[in-house]
Scaffold this motif. Sequence first.
Motif: not given
Length: 102
Positions: A66-70, A90, A94
């Motif tokens: 769910e997170e951008l890092e993941q 990231e 983005r």
Amino acid sequence: MQHITDFNPWLPDTQQVSPAREGGNGQIHQPGQFQNVIWQTRARVPDGFETALVAALEEIFEQGAEELEQIVSALNQRRLFDRSGQPWNEAAFREFLHVNGF
């Protein structure tokens, strides 16, 4: 019966480095001048890179990211790098999403 394409041939190619500040007024639809095609916002069929990226993102989301890092980490683990062959970070991912509208 007319053949319906899977992209809107009247849209300009939007492979630009930065996103447009204004919409494409008159580019998507001009009443009475064009057939109302299904893929109104797509000026071309997605290429192999885009198709692979979408497939990988679907798998990554199904696995719970769910997170951008993941997401970035999972893409790099799959060795699905950016168009220039560089691992994602990231900021780059983005920016890619911002420009390409995914």
